[in-house]
Design a protein around this motif. Structure first.
Motif, PDB file in Angstrom:
ATOM      1  N   LYS A   1      -0.123   6.626  -5.430  1.00  0.00           N
ATOM      2  CA  LYS A   1       0.172   5.331  -4.671  1.00  0.00           C
ATOM      3  C   LYS A   1       1.300   5.498  -3.729  1.00  0.00           C
ATOM      4  O   LYS A   1       1.497   6.357  -3.978  1.00  0.00           O
ATOM      5  CB  LYS A   1       0.888   3.811  -5.427  1.00  0.00           C
ATOM      6  CG  LYS A   1      -0.462   3.642  -6.722  1.00  0.00           C
ATOM      7  CD  LYS A   1      -0.035   2.203  -6.426  1.00  0.00           C
ATOM      8  CE  LYS A   1      -0.843   1.509  -7.707  1.00  0.00           C
ATOM      9  NZ  LYS A   1      -0.371   0.020  -7.455  1.00  0.00           N
ATOM     10  N   ARG A   2       1.141   5.105  -2.005  1.00  0.00           N
ATOM     11  CA  ARG A   2       1.951   5.642  -1.574  1.00  0.00           C
ATOM     12  C   ARG A   2       2.515   3.899  -1.319  1.00  0.00           C
ATOM     13  O   ARG A   2       1.755   3.017  -0.886  1.00  0.00           O
ATOM     14  CB  ARG A   2       0.354   5.934  -0.100  1.00  0.00           C
ATOM     15  CG  ARG A   2       0.876   6.646   0.449  1.00  0.00           C
ATOM     16  CD  ARG A   2      -0.124   7.174   1.301  1.00  0.00           C
ATOM     17  NE  ARG A   2       1.258   7.760   2.337  1.00  0.00           N
ATOM     18  CZ  ARG A   2       0.901   7.784   3.886  1.00  0.00           C
ATOM     19  NH1 ARG A   2      -1.036   7.644   4.181  1.00  0.00           N
ATOM     20  NH2 ARG A   2       2.153   8.071   4.766  1.00  0.00           N
ATOM     21  N   TRP A   3       4.158   4.611  -1.374  1.00  0.00           N
ATOM     22  CA  TRP A   3       4.591   3.302  -1.060  1.00  0.00           C
ATOM     23  C   TRP A   3       5.449   3.407  -0.446  1.00  0.00           C
ATOM     24  O   TRP A   3       5.394   4.779   0.413  1.00  0.00           O
ATOM     25  CB  TRP A   3       5.339   3.463  -2.604  1.00  0.00           C
ATOM     26  CG  TRP A   3       5.111   3.008  -4.011  1.00  0.00           C
ATOM     27  CD1 TRP A   3       4.363   3.807  -4.485  1.00  0.00           C
ATOM     28  CD2 TRP A   3       4.695   1.998  -4.366  1.00  0.00           C
ATOM     29  NE1 TRP A   3       3.872   3.672  -6.112  1.00  0.00           N
ATOM     30  CE2 TRP A   3       4.178   2.171  -5.507  1.00  0.00           C
ATOM     31  CE3 TRP A   3       4.302   0.713  -4.399  1.00  0.00           C
ATOM     32  CZ2 TRP A   3       3.657   1.481  -6.417  1.00  0.00           C
ATOM     33  CZ3 TRP A   3       4.104  -0.195  -4.542  1.00  0.00           C
ATOM     34  CH2 TRP A   3       2.500   0.041  -5.591  1.00  0.00           C
ATOM     35  N   ILE A   4       5.721   2.349   0.213  1.00  0.00           N
ATOM     36  CA  ILE A   4       6.537   2.254   1.452  1.00  0.00           C
ATOM     37  C   ILE A   4       8.165   1.839   1.227  1.00  0.00           C
ATOM     38  O   ILE A   4       8.381   1.650   0.468  1.00  0.00           O
ATOM     39  CB  ILE A   4       6.149   1.159   2.587  1.00  0.00           C
ATOM     40  CG1 ILE A   4       6.002  -0.356   2.648  1.00  0.00           C
ATOM     41  CG2 ILE A   4       4.435   1.121   3.495  1.00  0.00           C
ATOM     42  CD1 ILE A   4       6.146  -0.917   3.158  1.00  0.00           C
ATOM     43  N   ARG A  20      10.474  -0.492   1.111  1.00  0.00           N
ATOM     44  CA  ARG A  20       9.915  -1.748   1.894  1.00  0.00           C
ATOM     45  C   ARG A  20      11.148  -2.229   1.835  1.00  0.00           C
ATOM     46  O   ARG A  20      11.672  -3.638   2.883  1.00  0.00           O
ATOM     47  CB  ARG A  20       9.724  -2.545   0.598  1.00  0.00           C
ATOM     48  CG  ARG A  20       7.930  -3.000   0.160  1.00  0.00           C
ATOM     49  CD  ARG A  20       8.175  -3.181  -1.517  1.00  0.00           C
ATOM     50  NE  ARG A  20       7.700  -4.279  -0.989  1.00  0.00           N
ATOM     51  CZ  ARG A  20       8.095  -5.060  -2.611  1.00  0.00           C
ATOM     52  NH1 ARG A  20       8.297  -3.753  -3.649  1.00  0.00           N
ATOM     53  NH2 ARG A  20       8.380  -6.466  -2.733  1.00  0.00           N
ATOM     54  N   SER A  47       7.164  -7.475   3.989  1.00  0.00           N
ATOM     55  CA  SER A  47       6.445  -6.182   3.419  1.00  0.00           C
ATOM     56  C   SER A  47       5.750  -5.622   2.149  1.00  0.00           C
ATOM     57  O   SER A  47       5.320  -5.450   1.805  1.00  0.00           O
ATOM     58  CB  SER A  47       8.110  -5.136   3.233  1.00  0.00           C
ATOM     59  OG  SER A  47       8.936  -5.440   3.869  1.00  0.00           O
ATOM     60  N   LEU A  65       2.498  -4.983   3.898  1.00  0.00           N
ATOM     61  CA  LEU A  65       2.505  -3.722   4.338  1.00  0.00           C
ATOM     62  C   LEU A  65       1.846  -3.446   3.159  1.00  0.00           C
ATOM     63  O   LEU A  65       1.174  -2.091   3.550  1.00  0.00           O
ATOM     64  CB  LEU A  65       3.461  -3.170   4.546  1.00  0.00           C
ATOM     65  CG  LEU A  65       3.552  -2.372   6.245  1.00  0.00           C
ATOM     66  CD1 LEU A  65       2.408  -2.541   7.122  1.00  0.00           C
ATOM     67  CD2 LEU A  65       4.598  -1.802   6.715  1.00  0.00           C
ATOM     68  N   GLN A  66       2.702  -2.917   2.149  1.00  0.00           N
ATOM     69  CA  GLN A  66       2.175  -2.346   0.429  1.00  0.00           C
ATOM     70  C   GLN A  66       1.134  -2.174   0.382  1.00  0.00           C
ATOM     71  O   GLN A  66       0.760  -1.663  -0.105  1.00  0.00           O
ATOM     72  CB  GLN A  66       3.414  -2.638  -0.490  1.00  0.00           C
ATOM     73  CG  GLN A  66       3.185  -1.993  -0.861  1.00  0.00           C
ATOM     74  CD  GLN A  66       3.724  -0.513  -1.334  1.00  0.00           C
ATOM     75  OE1 GLN A  66       4.619   0.238  -0.710  1.00  0.00           O
ATOM     76  NE2 GLN A  66       2.392   0.733  -1.199  1.00  0.00           N
ATOM     77  N   GLU A 111      -0.979  -2.679   2.197  1.00  0.00           N
ATOM     78  CA  GLU A 111      -2.033  -2.080   3.393  1.00  0.00           C
ATOM     79  C   GLU A 111      -2.149  -1.324   3.265  1.00  0.00           C
ATOM     80  O   GLU A 111      -3.065   0.220   3.088  1.00  0.00           O
ATOM     81  CB  GLU A 111      -1.712  -3.587   4.722  1.00  0.00           C
ATOM     82  CG  GLU A 111      -2.867  -4.444   4.411  1.00  0.00           C
ATOM     83  CD  GLU A 111      -3.674  -4.448   4.903  1.00  0.00           C
ATOM     84  OE1 GLU A 111      -4.874  -3.494   5.573  1.00  0.00           O
ATOM     85  OE2 GLU A 111      -3.797  -5.505   4.247  1.00  0.00           O
ATOM     86  N   PHE A 112      -1.302  -0.426   2.790  1.00  0.00           N
ATOM     87  CA  PHE A 112      -0.716   1.104   2.546  1.00  0.00           C
ATOM     88  C   PHE A 112      -1.687   0.909   1.224  1.00  0.00           C
ATOM     89  O   PHE A 112      -1.830   2.533   1.471  1.00  0.00           O
ATOM     90  CB  PHE A 112       0.460   1.583   2.120  1.00  0.00           C
ATOM     91  CG  PHE A 112       1.025   1.409   3.832  1.00  0.00           C
ATOM     92  CD1 PHE A 112       1.324   3.402   4.604  1.00  0.00           C
ATOM     93  CD2 PHE A 112       1.267   1.031   4.636  1.00  0.00           C
ATOM     94  CE1 PHE A 112       1.692   4.094   5.253  1.00  0.00           C
ATOM     95  CE2 PHE A 112       1.856   1.428   6.281  1.00  0.00           C
ATOM     96  CZ  PHE A 112       2.675   2.833   5.988  1.00  0.00           C
ATOM     97  N   VAL A 125      -4.849   3.464   2.045  1.00  0.00           N
ATOM     98  CA  VAL A 125      -4.878   4.480   3.231  1.00  0.00           C
ATOM     99  C   VAL A 125      -4.840   6.187   2.181  1.00  0.00           C
ATOM    100  O   VAL A 125      -4.033   5.870   1.173  1.00  0.00           O
ATOM    101  CB  VAL A 125      -3.014   4.861   3.867  1.00  0.00           C
ATOM    102  CG1 VAL A 125      -3.379   5.922   5.235  1.00  0.00           C
ATOM    103  CG2 VAL A 125      -3.334   3.241   4.703  1.00  0.00           C
ATOM    104  N   THR A 157      -4.674   9.780   1.469  1.00  0.00           N
ATOM    105  CA  THR A 157      -3.175  10.321   0.931  1.00  0.00           C
ATOM    106  C   THR A 157      -3.411  12.016   1.383  1.00  0.00           C
ATOM    107  O   THR A 157      -5.038  11.883   1.942  1.00  0.00           O
ATOM    108  CB  THR A 157      -2.832  10.327  -0.089  1.00  0.00           C
ATOM    109  OG1 THR A 157      -3.613  11.439  -1.319  1.00  0.00           O
ATOM    110  CG2 THR A 157      -1.880   9.121  -0.989  1.00  0.00           C
TER     111      THR A 157
END
Length: 90
Positions: free
Chosen positions: A9-12, A14, A34, A37-38, A40-41, A44, A46
């Protein structure tokens, strides 16, 4: 046969977004943004996904190239066979 590996998983960050947005939008809105956005990410690709796609496409292209070379060789053999048959008949 391709082996499917678990996709990381791609974590932002937050906390960083919440800290930046909190003074402007408030605590709850910053957290909601936040979280959205998480989400939506998560969709995406990797860098590992992109590299795997590259390797798959490259393998497919090489397979098509080898198949094409095989067809060209077969066609050239057929033409040479016909030319030899015509030469013997004349």
């Amino acid at each position: 046969m391709a082996m499917d590996l678990p996709r990381p998983k791609r974590w932002i960050d937050r906390l960083r977004f919440v800290q930046i947005l909190r003074p402007h939008t408030g605590e709850e809105s910053a957290e909601q943004f936040s979280n959205a956005l998480q989400d939506e990410f998560a969709q995406v690709a990797t860098p590992q996904d992109v590299h795997q796609l590259y390797l798959t496409l490259r393998a497919d292209m090489e397979q098509m190239l080898l198949r094409g070379v095989g067809y060209v060789t077969l066609l050239m053999s057929l033409i040479a066979g016909v030319a030899l048959a015509i030469a013997r008949l004349t």
